[in-house]
Design a protein around this motif. Structure first.
Motif, PDB file in Angstrom:
ATOM      1  N   SER A   1      -7.963  16.922 -10.071  1.00 44.32           N
ATOM      2  CA  SER A   1      -8.021  16.855  -8.622  1.00 44.32           C
ATOM      3  C   SER A   1      -8.441  18.220  -8.098  1.00 44.32           C
TER       4      SER A   1
ATOM      5  N   VAL B   1      -8.264  16.227  -0.266  1.00 48.77           N
ATOM      6  CA  VAL B   1      -7.990  16.262  -1.712  1.00 48.77           C
ATOM      7  C   VAL B   1      -8.794  15.151  -2.372  1.00 48.77           C
TER       8      VAL B   1
ATOM      9  N   PHE C   1      -9.819  13.233  -6.240  1.00 50.46           N
ATOM     10  CA  PHE C   1      -9.465  13.037  -7.645  1.00 50.46           C
ATOM     11  C   PHE C   1     -10.693  12.655  -8.452  1.00 50.46           C
TER      12      PHE C   1
ATOM     13  N   HIS D   1       2.527  14.264   0.221  1.00 52.36           N
ATOM     14  CA  HIS D   1       1.272  13.532   0.168  1.00 52.36           C
ATOM     15  C   HIS D   1       1.543  12.079  -0.214  1.00 52.36           C
TER      16      HIS D   1
ATOM     17  N   VAL E   1      -0.487   9.000  -2.326  1.00 48.87           N
ATOM     18  CA  VAL E   1      -1.578   8.722  -3.258  1.00 48.87           C
ATOM     19  C   VAL E   1      -1.418   7.270  -3.715  1.00 48.87           C
TER      20      VAL E   1
ATOM     21  N   LEU F   1      -6.606   7.412  -9.294  1.00 47.78           N
ATOM     22  CA  LEU F   1      -5.777   7.872  -8.184  1.00 47.78           C
ATOM     23  C   LEU F   1      -6.639   8.106  -6.947  1.00 47.78           C
TER      24      LEU F   1
ATOM     25  N   TRP G   1      -6.277   9.776  -2.989  1.00 44.83           N
ATOM     26  CA  TRP G   1      -5.470  10.492  -1.994  1.00 44.83           C
ATOM     27  C   TRP G   1      -5.605   9.827  -0.642  1.00 44.83           C
TER      28      TRP G   1
ATOM     29  N   ILE H   1      -1.595  13.529   4.088  1.00 49.37           N
ATOM     30  CA  ILE H   1      -0.571  14.559   3.954  1.00 49.37           C
ATOM     31  C   ILE H   1       0.236  14.630   5.233  1.00 49.37           C
TER      32      ILE H   1
ATOM     33  N   ALA I   1      -7.068  10.828   4.929  1.00 44.63           N
ATOM     34  CA  ALA I   1      -8.392  10.637   4.366  1.00 44.63           C
ATOM     35  C   ALA I   1      -9.208   9.778   5.322  1.00 44.63           C
ATOM     36  N   GLN I   2     -10.480  10.109   5.435  1.00 43.23           N
ATOM     37  CA  GLN I   2     -11.334   9.408   6.396  1.00 43.23           C
ATOM     38  C   GLN I   2     -11.321   7.896   6.174  1.00 43.23           C
TER      39      GLN I   2
ATOM     40  N   SER J   1      -3.681  20.378  -3.580  1.00 46.05           N
ATOM     41  CA  SER J   1      -3.810  19.317  -4.581  1.00 46.05           C
ATOM     42  C   SER J   1      -2.911  19.501  -5.794  1.00 46.05           C
TER      43      SER J   1
END
Lengths: 111, 123
Positions: A91, A100, A102, B35, B37, B45, B47, B50, B61-62, B108
């Protein structure tokens, strides 16, 4: 399609060394020293093995090491043991809105 | 000991919402970002976002913007992740994970993970 590219699988015999690569871009792997590596056994949560490219948390074997060159980070496992057989994920922090990212994961088989 | 304990498995119909909890113990809850995930069956995985348990600020995340909401309750040291407008592709194990105190915050490195919560979306 994952943001970071890892090989789908690698294998090695007990006692050997293997390296797993993780390729990104200058917006993530290449731009920051914030690459982490995780080990995941089937049905279990991931375990942090390496952080900030090459640092090992307490309790992680020194057989695990990390490095980076340009946009590619690497995880090396030396002296392979049967218990190392697992999925490994990299990541990275990223400057994109995702924050972030991965890798797709690499399945390590100990022959 | 330091641990994160998540709520149990959920089965939801398409279009519904799900709210997963993650209770922290063994450390100062407000000191480390948390976070979320997720991992679809047989997949890698991903993400999601947060949350800062101290002030409650979030970043998503967008891909999940507009569908996910992360909150926290400092009185119970619990963070929550709510995902709405569920579809079959949201079937996955959802993990909460703590920012590692060893690394620069929010970069991360996740040192403590919950046990995971399986969310199944099916009609």
């Amino acid at each position: 399609q994952s943001a970071l590219t890892q090989p789908a699988s690698v294998s090695g015999s007990p006692g050997q060394s293997i390296t797993i690569s993780c390729t990104g871009t200058s917006s993530d792997v290449g731009g920051y020293n914030y690459v982490s590596w995780y080990q995941q056994h089937p049905g279990k949560a991931p375990k942090l093995m390496i952080y900030e490219v090459s640092n090992r948390p307490s309790g992680v074997s020194n057989r695990f090491s990390g490095s980076k060159s340009g946009n590619t980070a690497s995880l090396t496992i030396s002296g392979l043991q049967a218990e190392d057989e697992a999925d490994y994920y990299c990541s990275s922090y990223t400057s994109s809105s995702t924050y972030v990212v991965f890798g797709g994961g690499t399945k390590l088989t100990v022959l | 000991q330091v641990q994160l304990v998540q709520s149990g498995a959920e089965v939801k119909k398409p279009g519904a919402s799900v709210k997963v909890s993650c209770k922290a113990s063994g450390y100062t809850f407000t000191s480390y970002y948390m976070h979320w995930v997720r991992q679809a069956p047989g997949q890698g995985l991903e993400w999601m976002g947060i949350i800062n348990p101290s002030g409650g600020s979030t970043s998503y995340a967008q891909k999940f913007q507009g569908r996910v909401t992360m909150t926290r309750d400092t009185s119970t040291s619990t963070v929550y992740m709510e995902l709405s407008s569920l579809r079959s592709e949201d079937t996955a194990v959802y993990y909460c994970a703590r920012d590692s105190p060893l690394a620069v915050a929010g970069t991360s490195a996740f040192d403590i993970w919950g046990q995971g919560t399986m969310v199944t979306v099916s009609s």
